[in-house]
Structures are given as C-alpha cells and as structure tokens.
Scaffold this active site. Structure first.
Site, mmCIF file in Angstrom:
data_model
loop_
_atom_site.group_PDB
_atom_site.id
_atom_site.type_symbol
_atom_site.label_atom_id
_atom_site.label_comp_id
_atom_site.label_asym_id
_atom_site.label_seq_id
_atom_site.Cartn_x
_atom_site.Cartn_y
_atom_site.Cartn_z
ATOM 1 N N ASP A 280 0.778 -1.172 -0.007
ATOM 2 C CA ASP A 280 0.079 -0.138 -0.044
ATOM 3 C C ASP A 280 0.968 1.272 -0.146
ATOM 4 O O ASP A 280 1.816 1.230 0.709
ATOM 5 C CB ASP A 280 -0.910 -0.039 1.264
ATOM 6 C CG ASP A 280 -2.258 0.356 1.004
ATOM 7 O OD1 ASP A 280 -2.604 1.554 0.479
ATOM 8 O OD2 ASP A 280 -3.222 -0.411 1.283
ATOM 9 N N ASP B 46 -3.275 4.451 -2.394
ATOM 10 C CA ASP B 46 -4.230 5.090 -1.520
ATOM 11 C C ASP B 46 -4.981 6.621 -2.063
ATOM 12 O O ASP B 46 -4.057 7.306 -2.318
ATOM 13 C CB ASP B 46 -3.879 5.414 -0.143
ATOM 14 C CG ASP B 46 -4.917 5.443 0.815
ATOM 15 O OD1 ASP B 46 -5.678 4.635 1.231
ATOM 16 O OD2 ASP B 46 -5.042 6.728 1.467
ATOM 17 N N HIS C 239 -11.245 -3.438 2.840
ATOM 18 C CA HIS C 239 -11.258 -3.154 4.429
ATOM 19 C C HIS C 239 -12.155 -2.001 4.558
ATOM 20 O O HIS C 239 -12.222 -1.736 5.733
ATOM 21 C CB HIS C 239 -9.878 -2.860 4.682
ATOM 22 C CG HIS C 239 -9.296 -1.766 4.031
ATOM 23 N ND1 HIS C 239 -9.075 -1.652 2.655
ATOM 24 C CD2 HIS C 239 -8.881 -0.838 4.609
ATOM 25 C CE1 HIS C 239 -8.637 -0.680 2.278
ATOM 26 N NE2 HIS C 239 -8.297 0.032 3.194
ATOM 27 N N ASP C 240 -12.776 -1.230 3.616
ATOM 28 C CA ASP C 240 -13.462 0.085 3.629
ATOM 29 C C ASP C 240 -14.884 -0.486 3.507
ATOM 30 O O ASP C 240 -15.748 0.478 3.520
ATOM 31 C CB ASP C 240 -12.869 1.092 2.598
ATOM 32 C CG ASP C 240 -11.630 1.731 2.929
ATOM 33 O OD1 ASP C 240 -11.321 1.484 4.167
ATOM 34 O OD2 ASP C 240 -11.133 2.013 2.163
ATOM 35 N N GLU D 4 -6.299 3.881 -6.273
ATOM 36 C CA GLU D 4 -7.746 3.962 -5.437
ATOM 37 C C GLU D 4 -8.072 5.404 -5.806
ATOM 38 O O GLU D 4 -7.478 6.383 -5.561
ATOM 39 C CB GLU D 4 -7.475 4.011 -4.028
ATOM 40 C CG GLU D 4 -9.120 3.800 -3.688
ATOM 41 C CD GLU D 4 -9.079 4.226 -2.039
ATOM 42 O OE1 GLU D 4 -9.910 3.630 -1.412
ATOM 43 O OE2 GLU D 4 -7.933 5.136 -1.338
#
Ligand code: NOJ
Length: 585
Positions: free
Chosen positions: A120, A227, A359-360, A285
């Site tokens: 990440d 991210d 995870h979101d 993302e």
C-alpha cells in the site's frame, strides 16, 4: 525516526537481489490479487493484533487458493489513528506488525510460492507524527510548504468558529482543517486530524516519495496499491465549495480530487520509479473517478497506472445525493449495467479492476448476496463467478474466500473504526436518533470487514491466543477456513476453480464482454468472446428461483460446463443463487 533521504541500516537476512521474482510484460492481466488487512489476518504473538509473522505462517492458504499477488494494507510505522493509513515513517515497519526482517521473510515466502507482493502506498497524506510534518510545523522550516498551511479566513480570528480557510468537510466528519496553535495557522487534512495532506505541488515532496518507492522496489516488492491517489492533485487555490444549507462543512470533491496536475504527477512517478519499465503492478484508488478519466489513466500509451479502483458500483445502494450512511435498496439492473458501462468504456483501451469488497466496504455476501444460513454459500459462490467473469483483474478480500459475513455490533462502544466512531458522534449531536445511526453502521461500517479472519472453530477462531482487537464474528464455528478447505463444495474451492480458469483460459482474460438481459431483476447473464470461443455465464442473483427467458442466452447444449454452484439442473431454470459457466468452442 529517520527520513527517506538518509540511508537506512539493512536488517535483512538475505540480499534484496535474492528476493526479486520475474515479472513478464502484462502479467497482472491474468493475475488474481488477494488483499490482506494485517491487523485482522493472523496474530502470531498473542497480543490480539495480526502481524507479519502471522501472515508468513499462513502463506500456504494463499498458495492453495492459487492467487498470484498479495496486496498488503499498510504495515509501516504509524500511530494507528486510521489503522496504519497514517504513516509516521514510510521506511520502517510498525512494531505491532513486526520488523523489516519479518517483511523480508514474508517476501521470500511468497516469492518461493510464485506469489508477488504489492504494498500500500499512502502518499496523499502522512501522519502528523511523521518527521516531515513535525518539521513543517515551524513556519520558518524548509518543509513548511510540504503540507497545506493556510491562515484563518479573512476577517476571522484563527481558532474561532467559521475561521477555517475553506468550508471543506473531512471524510471523517467535521472540518478538513485543523488549527495549529504553535504556528497560528491551519493545516489541511482530508481524513483525520492526524493525517495532514502532503502538498504535491512542491517538487521536493514528489522526489522524496519517488525515492522511497524506489527503495521498496529494490527491497523486492512487485507493485503498489495507491491510496486515494486522485487526491494528490487539488485545485491549488483552495477555495470554498458551494455552500449547502444546514451544513457548516461540505464534501468538496470538485476542489480536492482529480486536480489539473493528476496525470502529470502520475506520469512523473511512473518514469521516476520505472513503474512500467519494471513491470510493476499499479492500482490507484480513485474515489469519484469517471470512466473517461480511468480510461486515460490506464491507457498504457500515457504511462500512468495499470488500473484503478472505482467507486460507482459501491455507491448504488445509497440515497441519491446522500452519503454512504444513507442506505437504499440495491437494484440488480443498475448494478450490472454500471459494471457493463465500465467494461465497455475500457474495452479497447485501459484495464478494469474488479472488486466487491475490501477493508473499507461491508462484506460482499452480506451486501450483494444473501448471508442467511440457507443461501450464504451459494450466493458467495455466485457473486465470485460474476466478478471473475468480467474483464479485468479480480481482487479477493481476506475472508471473502470463506464467505465471511458482516458482524453484528449493537452498541457504539463495540466499534473501533475512526470513520464510524466520528460519524456516530456527529450524527447524534445533530439530532439523529442513535438507533438510526446504529442501523446505518450495522450495514455500512468499515468494521464489518475488519473482524478477524476465521481460521477454525477453536477459541477466537484461531486468529489469536489472546483477546482480539475487534471481536470475532460469532458465526466462526460454522464459517471458517478449516471447514471450507475440507469441504469440496465450499466457497473456497469454487473460488480456487475460478482462479484456475483465469490461469488457463485466455477467453476469461482477454475475451470481449457483452451483458445480456440488462433489465432482468434476477438474472445476471453475460458472454466473453475470443476467436471461436464463447464463455457463457448465467447467474441467478436472487433468493428465489428464476426462469431464463427462452432465446435470450446462447444455446449451451453440447457446450462444456466449466463450473456451477448446483449439481445437475439446466440453464433454463435456475435455483436461488445458482450460477453456471459454459464454454462453447
Ligand atoms: C482509503 C483507505 O482505503 C482507507 O482505509 C483510509 O481510511 C483512507 N484512504 C485514508 O488513507
């Protein structure tokens, strides 16, 4: 804490060169990525928090599933305000998760099984405890301009109500600005107060990020999941967004996302790190990205990214104009038409990423399937079939291969996620009934996806010997990896077969996509075509039997049945959550 400009001691036990793995051009197109949220994956030392040695001990689970890549959510040094998405040192590992030597060992264990590692990359913001920000707090420092510092709004006294430099809301409730007493100015934080935004307009910031990325590549990593990367370029004037009645702060995406220099920055990064030249996997993302933007960003000719995570399909079950907490019924036609639009938009140029959850997001089977005991397994399988049948790179979130479900917290004290906790405080202070807010959290909280992975039916689902940081879902006695691996009819084996098909069938990787029956309320049907081969996928995405209208899908008599959820049956009448994949030719 040290900065990336300084050289760091090597703690590795073997040479970085020994940790490299071959990456053939375009390898990521036939790959399946598995996301690990390290806090919740596997705990090796009994402190209740997952860690890197815990992952290393479980790599055979990933090898058995057959995935090609692990995307590891942040393990860097961090105060953990946002579970690691607030980084205080990009070049060290948080002691909660282990050490650099542990990471090296993980890379070796993965590479030995032919699995690549994607890290990440969180560079829209740092932690407020990063050395860069600590220095930047001094108005006279050379790093002052590395972050977005602004004086109070004209005519207002700094630190008083309404004095924030703009009316932007933070993603995590409240203003996106924090007043800093020490320097008398405000800094911008689109996420929590402890996540100040880096100023990418400053070339020194960009060079420091690229240098850090290069060091990770040299260490043996195979790519980056970036991210909120489309927030790195903002409208540099930092001005108010149009006001909304009844709201002090507004969601100002037009001001802070997809700014004028986004593609320039991505191209510069690609060249400086050799992202394409070194065949690294890059996925950005990009909340709020359009098909047009994604097409440009993923056009190989532009030298930006391989693929992006888009958000349209995970916004369809919210009220128009509302936030993620304003829940609406999901319409299957809208969902499949949305995915089809992205398939068409990126058919000739660019590449899609395919995901149901992460995870979101809430758990896929609870959101898009039916997590009741009767339909959980078949709906998880059918969702996987539909996802993996689209053109693009599929992402599997930890536990998705087990059909893990949302959790069942009934009290706000159970929640740990900063977004959920802040939303509850803000919404109830504005007068929303606690039960209503808890109702939204039960469906949408990020903690749904963050409960520990359920490995077996022993105490704490085999996740930890201690007390887990977030309670294990009580259904672990039934839903767990040991049971799924032992059962040939499980979601795990269905997904394993889908991954195998991707590795062996070019039509699944490259085939032209066509959506059939776009308006059907229950059936998701599609074809993929490459040369003489046609893959026909027919799925009942409902908990009721469904009839496929005659003549609407290609005749599959004589075709090879590659995969199905149910024994026997026909393509004309489908049981609840039944799906079938045929190959013609
Ligand atoms: C997106 C990440 O996926 C999320 O978990 C995080 O809270 C924000 N970006 C801020 O880094």
């Amino acid at each position: 804490m040290s900065s990336p400009e300084q050289s760091r001691p090597q703690q590795a036990t073997t040479s970085a060169a020994g940790r490299q793995i071959e990456r053939a051009p375009g390898w990521w197109k036939s790959a399946v990525v598995y996301q690990i949220y390290p806090r919740s994956f596997a705990d090796s030392n009994g402190d209740g928090v997952g860690d890197i040695p815990g992952i290393t001990a479980r790599v055979d689970h990933l090898a058995d599933l057959g995935v090609d890549v692990v995307w590891l959510s942040p393990v860097y040094a961090s105060p953990q305000d946002d579970n690691g998405y607030d980084i205080s040192d990009y070049e060290d590992i948080d002691p909660t998760f282990g050490s650099l030597a542990d990471l090296d060992a993980l890379i070796e264990a993965l590479h030995a099984r032919g699995i690549k590692l994607v890290m990440d990359l969180v560079v829209n913001h740092t932690s407020d405890e990063h050395a860069w920000f600590a220095e930047s707090r001094d108005p006279a420092s050379a790093k002052r301009d590395w972050y977005w510092w602004r004086p109070a709004r004209k005519g207002f006294t700094a630190g008083t109500e309404g004095a924030e430099p703009t009316n932007w809301a933070s993603f995590f409730s409240g203003s996106a600005w924090q007043f800093d007493e020490q320097s008398g100015e405000y800094y911008l934080h689109l996420f929590s107060r402890k996540q100040p935004d880096l100023n990418w307009e400053n070339p020194e910031v960009r060079q420091a990020v690229y240098a850090m990325m290069n060091r990770w590549v040299e260490r043996g990593v195979d790519g980056f999941r970036m991210d909120v990367i489309n927030l790195i370029s903002k409208q540099p004037e930092l001005r108010d967004a149009p006001a909304e009645s009844g709201r002090a702060f507004v969601f100002a995406a037009d001001e802070f996302a997809n700014g004028p220099r986004l593609e320039e920055f991505l191209q510069e990064m690609n060249a400086a790190v050799g992202l394409d030249a070194r065949q690294l996997l890059t996925v950005g993302e990009m909340p709020g990205s359009t098909i047009e933007l994604a097409r440009r960003v993923t056009d190989p000719a532009n030298g930006e990214l391989n693929m992006v995570f888009t958000f349209e399909h995970v916004g369809l079950d919210t009220q128009p104009g509302g936030s993620k907490w304003d829940i609406a019924e999901l319409s299957l036609p809208r969902l499949k038409q949305n995915l089809a639009a992205w398939q068409e938009g990126l058919a000739d140029v660019g590449w899609n990423s395919l995901y149901w959850d992460n995870h979101d997001q809430p758990r896929a089977v609870s959101r898009f399937g039916d997590d009741s005991p009767r339909h959980r397994v078949n709906s998880a399988k059918t969702l996987a079939t539909v996802q993996h049948a689209h053109r693009g790179t599929p992402y599997v979130y930890q536990g998705e291969e087990l059909g893990m479900t949302n959790t069942q917290f009934v009290d706000i004290s159970a929640y740990r996620d900063i977004e959920s906790v802040n939303y509850y405080a803000e919404a109830t202070s504005l007068g929303l009934a606690p039960e209503q807010v808890l109702g939204s959290l039960a469906v949408r909280s990020r903690d749904n996806a963050r409960t520990p992975v359920q490995w077996d039916d022993s105490s704490q689902a085999g996740f930890t010997q201690g007390i887990p940081w977030l309670p294990v879902n009580p259904n672990y006695v039934v839903v767990n990896a040991a049971a799924a691996v032992a059962d040939p009819g499980s979601t795990f084996h269905h997904l394993r077969r889908l991954i195998e098909l991707r590795h062996t069938l070019p039509v699944l990787v490259e085939g032209r996509f066509q959506l059939l029956l776009p308006d059907h309320e229950q059936i998701w049907a599609l074809t993929r075509t490459l040369g003489d081969q046609v893959l026909v996928v027919v799925a009942n995405c409902s908990s009721r039997p469904a009839v496929v209208p005659a003549g609407t899908v290609p005749d599959v008599r004589g075709a090879q049945l590659l995969l199905s959820t149910h024994e026997g049956g026909t393509t004309a009448e489908l049981a609840p959550w039944e799906s079938r994949v045929h190959l013609i030719g």
